[in-house]
Design a protein around this motif. Structure first.
Motif, PDB file in Angstrom:
ATOM      1  N   LEU A   1     -47.471  99.192  60.838  1.00  0.00           N
ATOM      2  CA  LEU A   1     -47.307  98.170  61.878  1.00  0.00           C
ATOM      3  C   LEU A   1     -46.110  97.273  61.595  1.00  0.00           C
ATOM      4  N   LEU A   2     -45.917  96.918  60.317  1.00  0.00           N
ATOM      5  CA  LEU A   2     -44.782  96.062  59.957  1.00  0.00           C
ATOM      6  C   LEU A   2     -43.455  96.772  60.247  1.00  0.00           C
TER       7      LEU A   2
ATOM      8  N   MET B   1     -39.642  91.425  65.436  1.00  0.00           N
ATOM      9  CA  MET B   1     -40.519  90.356  64.987  1.00  0.00           C
ATOM     10  C   MET B   1     -40.235  89.972  63.538  1.00  0.00           C
ATOM     11  N   PRO B   2     -40.432  88.699  63.180  1.00  0.00           N
ATOM     12  CA  PRO B   2     -40.248  88.288  61.774  1.00  0.00           C
ATOM     13  C   PRO B   2     -41.358  88.856  60.891  1.00  0.00           C
ATOM     14  N   GLU B   3     -41.045  89.039  59.608  1.00  0.00           N
ATOM     15  CA  GLU B   3     -42.007  89.637  58.686  1.00  0.00           C
ATOM     16  C   GLU B   3     -43.250  88.772  58.510  1.00  0.00           C
ATOM     17  N   THR B   4     -43.104  87.452  58.564  1.00  0.00           N
ATOM     18  CA  THR B   4     -44.266  86.569  58.393  1.00  0.00           C
ATOM     19  C   THR B   4     -45.285  86.790  59.505  1.00  0.00           C
ATOM     20  N   THR B   5     -44.797  86.936  60.744  1.00  0.00           N
ATOM     21  CA  THR B   5     -45.694  87.200  61.874  1.00  0.00           C
ATOM     22  C   THR B   5     -46.368  88.561  61.729  1.00  0.00           C
ATOM     23  N   LEU B   6     -45.599  89.552  61.304  1.00  0.00           N
ATOM     24  CA  LEU B   6     -46.152  90.897  61.140  1.00  0.00           C
ATOM     25  C   LEU B   6     -47.178  90.956  60.007  1.00  0.00           C
TER      26      LEU B   6
END
Length: 439
Positions: free
Chosen positions: A264-265, A275-280
């Motif tokens: 998913l990331l 999308m930013p990694e923190t959100t993912l």
């Protein structure tokens, strides 16, 4: 009735305690599975190797775990199953400590190989023993999946406080590109407390070893009555075909929720959403949390409906969620978040439901359990590699195209399984009629 009887422990209570211990072993297995991902950066710093090298640690573990799931069959023929689990958990606890304590990647890879082998044997062992204890009930298998899911969540939570705040490029602002390529230490000598997390994992394993030893002693002094043991018999041709279809279904879809969560990331970063990694990371964590809720739901649903109904509902939900993701995943973060969590909810109970369906319609023995465990682990690894390559070569949306294809294949396979199951039950009923002489 022996030592346990003198303590006033009833046989039914003993069975519940035994099942609880098996669920704890399943949770420990989930704990070990989840420890590699969050700690890879710290381990990379400890071994001073490249990202490409350290990323092979988990595939090595998974490959030997696949082999271990098959090794269970010949080993169990000569060693008591609880003694086998006790030895495997003990060796796993020792090898878990080796991984962060050693300074060589190759020693860690060897320890990961042994860890995977012992965990593979233990996985087949607790699945087979749960089948024996289930008394043809489907609930223990769903509880087993729930325990493993709880381990998957607890692993990263235990590791998180001990992770180092590492910026791999923080100390290289003035280095050239050639120097960056030649540098083998990406951490600038940063200290890591990751060892303490692995000590906690090993401690959990040692507690389980003590409990398994007590259970083994209790069973040795209180042998199970012969009338309570399941009588083994050979499988008919239709049953063998049915088990082959079940194994194929587990191979292609048993662990697809884990595959989706791990990819998913990659999709979020390289798709048009960017999308930013923190959100993912947050989305991935909530995805696995919903997976656990789905397994809890599977436990309660199994009390009121048959496994056939549960599997059919899950497969229909999977197909619907996969198709929605194909059309909406790259259009909006909200759609991706919502449909991904619907996918997690429907995928969660499938593996346990398939084993429980086998209990309801055919039967389980050690060989069948080992085959199912092997197909689940091997399928998860190969499907993850195949989908990852498709995403890299073509486009990130291949993740959802692949999920839709897998859902369709699963539905066709289960339709064949359902029809074959009716033939097997019909043959069993006819055999019973002949034996009893009823008309």
């Amino acid at each position: 009735m022996g030592n346990l009887g003198q303590l006033g422990v009833k046989p039914l209570s003993c069975r519940y305690l035994e099942l609880a211990l098996l669920l704890a072993v399943s949770g420990f297995d989930g704990l070990i599975d989840s420890c590699f991902g969050p700690s890879l950066q710290d381990l990379q710093c400890r071994y001073s190797v490249s990202v490409q090298t350290i990323s092979t640690l988990f595939p090595v573990y998974a490959g030997f775990k696949t082999a271990g799931s098959v090794l269970y069959v010949p080993v169990h023929a000569v060693i008591n199953v609880y003694t086998l689990m006790m030895v495997c958990v003990l060796v796993s606890s020792c090898l878990v400590l080796v991984i962060p304590l050693c300074s060589s990647f190759w020693v860690a890879a060897a320890a990961s190989s042994g860890l995977g082998l012992t965990e593979g044997v233990a996985s087949s062992a607790f699945v087979a023993t749960t089948g024996e204890l289930s008394q043809e009930s489907t609930i223990p298998f769903h509880l087993m999946g729930l325990a493993a899911g709880a381990g998957h969540i607890l692993g990263p939570l235990i590791i998180s406080p001990f992770l180092s705040s590492i910026n791999p490029h923080g100390n290289r602002s003035n280095t050239t590109a050639d120097e960056l390529e030649m540098t083998t230490d990406p951490c600038g000598g940063s200290d890591s407390n990751i060892t303490y997390a692995y000590v906690i994992f090993a401690s959990c394993g040692l507690i389980l070893v003590i409990l398994l030893a007590l259970l083994r002693y209790g069973r040795k002094n209180n042998p199970e009555p012969e009338s309570c043991k399941k009588k083994d018999k050979s499988f008919g041709k239709l049953e063998l075909i049915l088990i082959s279809f079940l194994a194929s279904l587990m191979f292609i879809g048993g662990g697809t929720n884990f595959v989706y969560g791990s990819l998913l990331l990659l999709f979020g970063i390289h798709s048009s959403l960017h999308m930013p990694e923190t959100t993912l990371s947050l989305m991935t964590s909530s995805f696995y949390t919903v997976t656990v809720f789905g397994r809890v739901g599977g436990v309660f649903v199994s009390w009121v409906v048959s496994q056939s109904c549960l599997i059919t509902a899950c497969l229909a939900g999977l197909l619907a969620a996969s198709v929605l993701l194909v059309f909406t995943a790259e259009s909006s973060l909200l759609y991706l978040w919502t449909c991904s969590h619907i996918l997690a909810l429907f995928y969660a109970p499938i593996y346990a439901a398939l084993i429980a369906w086998c209990v309801e319609n055919v039967r389980l023995n050690d060989t069948v359990c080992a085959i199912f465990t092997f197909c689940d682990i091997a399928g998860t690894s190969l499907v993850a590699v195949a989908i990852g390559q498709l995403m890299s070569v073509f486009e990130p949306q291949m993740l959802h195209y692949s999920l839709t294809t897998i859902a369709l294949i699963q539905i066709l396979l289960f339709l064949c399984i359902f029809l074959l199951g009716k033939l097997v039950r019909k043959g069993t009923e006819e055999e019973y009629t002949v034996l009893t002489g009823s008309e």
